[in-house]
Design a protein around this motif. Sequence first.
Motif, PDB file in Angstrom:
ATOM      1  N   HIS A 235       0.810  -1.224  -0.103  1.00 34.67           N
ATOM      2  CA  HIS A 235       0.025  -0.103   0.116  1.00 34.67           C
ATOM      3  C   HIS A 235       0.874   1.318  -0.072  1.00 34.67           C
ATOM      4  N   TYR A 236       1.884   1.054   0.794  1.00 31.08           N
ATOM      5  CA  TYR A 236       2.853   2.323   0.715  1.00 31.08           C
ATOM      6  C   TYR A 236       3.366   2.712  -0.671  1.00 31.08           C
ATOM      7  N   VAL A 237       4.006   1.540  -1.391  1.00 30.56           N
ATOM      8  CA  VAL A 237       4.393   1.732  -2.722  1.00 30.56           C
ATOM      9  C   VAL A 237       3.570   2.286  -3.673  1.00 30.56           C
ATOM     10  N   ASP A 238       2.225   1.745  -3.655  1.00 34.16           N
ATOM     11  CA  ASP A 238       1.199   2.147  -4.239  1.00 34.16           C
ATOM     12  C   ASP A 238       0.925   3.495  -4.336  1.00 34.16           C
ATOM     13  N   HIS A 239       1.099   4.302  -3.073  1.00 29.66           N
ATOM     14  CA  HIS A 239       0.950   5.668  -2.991  1.00 29.66           C
ATOM     15  C   HIS A 239       2.036   6.592  -3.125  1.00 29.66           C
ATOM     16  N   HIS A 240       3.171   5.809  -3.150  1.00 28.25           N
ATOM     17  CA  HIS A 240       4.645   6.590  -3.278  1.00 28.25           C
ATOM     18  C   HIS A 240       5.283   6.382  -4.546  1.00 28.25           C
ATOM     19  N   SER A 241       4.742   5.770  -5.412  1.00 25.49           N
ATOM     20  CA  SER A 241       5.346   5.289  -6.875  1.00 25.49           C
ATOM     21  C   SER A 241       4.268   5.738  -7.892  1.00 25.49           C
ATOM     22  N   ARG A 242       4.438   6.607  -8.921  1.00 32.59           N
ATOM     23  CA  ARG A 242       3.273   6.954  -9.647  1.00 32.59           C
ATOM     24  C   ARG A 242       2.787   5.979 -10.216  1.00 32.59           C
ATOM     25  N   PHE A 243       3.806   5.123 -11.009  1.00 26.90           N
ATOM     26  CA  PHE A 243       3.369   3.912 -11.692  1.00 26.90           C
ATOM     27  C   PHE A 243       2.425   3.016 -11.061  1.00 26.90           C
ATOM     28  N   PHE A 244       2.746   2.765  -9.728  1.00 25.51           N
ATOM     29  CA  PHE A 244       1.730   1.744  -8.956  1.00 25.51           C
ATOM     30  C   PHE A 244       0.566   2.726  -8.661  1.00 25.51           C
TER      31      PHE A 244
ATOM     32  N   ILE B 246     -12.256   6.309 -15.633  1.00 26.10           N
ATOM     33  CA  ILE B 246     -11.897   6.027 -14.416  1.00 26.10           C
ATOM     34  C   ILE B 246     -10.870   5.297 -14.118  1.00 26.10           C
ATOM     35  N   VAL B 247     -10.736   4.272 -15.008  1.00 24.76           N
ATOM     36  CA  VAL B 247      -9.660   3.052 -14.812  1.00 24.76           C
ATOM     37  C   VAL B 247      -8.207   3.845 -15.252  1.00 24.76           C
ATOM     38  N   PHE B 248      -8.356   4.314 -16.488  1.00 25.85           N
ATOM     39  CA  PHE B 248      -7.073   4.801 -17.313  1.00 25.85           C
ATOM     40  C   PHE B 248      -6.848   6.234 -16.941  1.00 25.85           C
ATOM     41  N   HIS B 249      -7.327   6.988 -16.316  1.00 25.19           N
ATOM     42  CA  HIS B 249      -7.093   8.433 -16.410  1.00 25.19           C
ATOM     43  C   HIS B 249      -5.660   8.705 -15.833  1.00 25.19           C
ATOM     44  N   GLU B 250      -5.252   7.990 -14.889  1.00 28.51           N
ATOM     45  CA  GLU B 250      -3.790   8.197 -14.442  1.00 28.51           C
ATOM     46  C   GLU B 250      -2.594   7.887 -15.449  1.00 28.51           C
ATOM     47  N   TRP B 251      -3.048   6.772 -15.898  1.00 27.42           N
ATOM     48  CA  TRP B 251      -2.085   6.122 -17.100  1.00 27.42           C
ATOM     49  C   TRP B 251      -1.776   7.071 -18.091  1.00 27.42           C
ATOM     50  N   VAL B 252      -2.969   7.524 -18.618  1.00 28.49           N
ATOM     51  CA  VAL B 252      -2.994   8.649 -19.629  1.00 28.49           C
ATOM     52  C   VAL B 252      -2.042   9.656 -19.551  1.00 28.49           C
ATOM     53  N   LYS B 253      -2.388  10.405 -18.121  1.00 26.25           N
ATOM     54  CA  LYS B 253      -1.440  11.385 -17.796  1.00 26.25           C
ATOM     55  C   LYS B 253       0.101  11.137 -17.467  1.00 26.25           C
ATOM     56  N   LEU B 254       0.306   9.930 -17.204  1.00 25.69           N
ATOM     57  CA  LEU B 254       1.532   9.457 -17.059  1.00 25.69           C
ATOM     58  C   LEU B 254       2.272   9.510 -18.247  1.00 25.69           C
ATOM     59  N   PHE B 255       1.601   9.002 -19.352  1.00 25.53           N
ATOM     60  CA  PHE B 255       2.279   8.759 -20.561  1.00 25.53           C
ATOM     61  C   PHE B 255       2.439   9.956 -21.471  1.00 25.53           C
ATOM     62  N   LYS B 256       1.464  11.066 -20.939  1.00 26.77           N
ATOM     63  CA  LYS B 256       1.932  12.251 -21.441  1.00 26.77           C
ATOM     64  C   LYS B 256       2.932  12.698 -20.944  1.00 26.77           C
ATOM     65  N   ASP B 257       3.101  12.709 -19.694  1.00 29.37           N
ATOM     66  CA  ASP B 257       4.463  13.213 -19.066  1.00 29.37           C
ATOM     67  C   ASP B 257       5.821  12.443 -19.680  1.00 29.37           C
ATOM     68  N   LEU B 258       5.694  11.086 -20.041  1.00 34.24           N
ATOM     69  CA  LEU B 258       6.403  10.634 -20.612  1.00 34.24           C
ATOM     70  C   LEU B 258       7.205  10.877 -22.095  1.00 34.24           C
ATOM     71  N   ARG B 259       5.908  11.500 -22.803  1.00 34.81           N
ATOM     72  CA  ARG B 259       6.452  11.835 -23.854  1.00 34.81           C
ATOM     73  C   ARG B 259       7.013  13.200 -24.111  1.00 34.81           C
ATOM     74  N   LYS B 260       7.150  14.003 -23.033  1.00 30.34           N
ATOM     75  CA  LYS B 260       7.905  14.819 -23.168  1.00 30.34           C
ATOM     76  C   LYS B 260       9.319  14.965 -23.379  1.00 30.34           C
ATOM     77  N   PRO B 261      10.018  15.964 -24.108  1.00 35.11           N
ATOM     78  CA  PRO B 261      11.109  15.897 -24.790  1.00 35.11           C
ATOM     79  C   PRO B 261      12.424  15.965 -23.215  1.00 35.11           C
ATOM     80  N   LEU B 262      12.261  14.799 -22.722  1.00 37.80           N
ATOM     81  CA  LEU B 262      13.172  14.863 -21.468  1.00 37.80           C
ATOM     82  C   LEU B 262      14.309  13.816 -21.603  1.00 37.80           C
TER      83      LEU B 262
END
Length: 308
Positions: free
Chosen positions: A104-113, A253-269
Amino acid sequence: MFESLKAFTVEQIIIIFSTPLYTVLILGEIILSNIQDRRFYTVKDTLTNIYLMLLNGGIDLLSRGITWLILAWAFQYRFFEIQNPFLYWGLLFIAEDFVFYVLHYVDHHSRFFWAAHVTHHSSEQFNLTVGFRSSVFQPLYRFIYFLPLSLFGFKVADIAVMYSITQIYGILVHTSYIPKFRKMPWILLEYVIVTPSQHRVHHASNIEYLDKNMGMCLTIWDRMFGTFQEEIDDLPIKYGLVSPLENRNAVNIVFHEWVKLFKDLRKPLNFTTKLKYMYKPPGWSHDGSTKTSKELRADLEKEKTQNT
């Protein structure tokens, strides 16, 4: 094979006996909250809770064959065996509750989880059916945390059964009808057992409450590792996410955070920064445009200090 059949049979018995309990308590909470005009339930939110529970259950059934095989394989290399049945089941309860705290701690402190776990926190209600608002994809990785239990001599069937039993309590603390304990000896219970008051804090989106009270049954882990927060009398709880969902359709409601995460991963970083977006806490950003719960609390404390 026998162990898997045993676990499945016992789980079915637990479901058969717990379902009437859930039904009576949920119906009672619905009726009472409506009579008192407290409106703890909405039809749409309750249906969403059922939908997420069914998705989680389906993935669990499809994946448990493989996950149980992995746990059974690890059991072959166990370090020792516990012969005394009372010691065995007592230690299994404590060990599994600790393992859940870590998960539960990891689920709250790692964005992937967090992207998987966020569904459980997306409701702006707090009632018994929210306990069934499952982290849909958690069954795909939960077994990893149970591997040490197998290595310490706990059988797969027993791990599964204990998890089902502790889940019952984990669901029942999702209620607003049991107040914060204020009298002895009930106050002493709050130092050992997770209470509805403590779990209400866990579901709050108030900055003071974020990422607190991770325990399933025992609150000792939160007190030991600094994640405990009691319910504050003059701070009304606001349920849901820090950034509420505007689109609450079944897919988003299931995928919204995954969508936001992938948008961040597509940034030129660079690659290292992209990795940080995966494993750093939710809210972390390379430019400070968004903030983690720890950073938000620090800002809040700074603001309070300046105002005094």
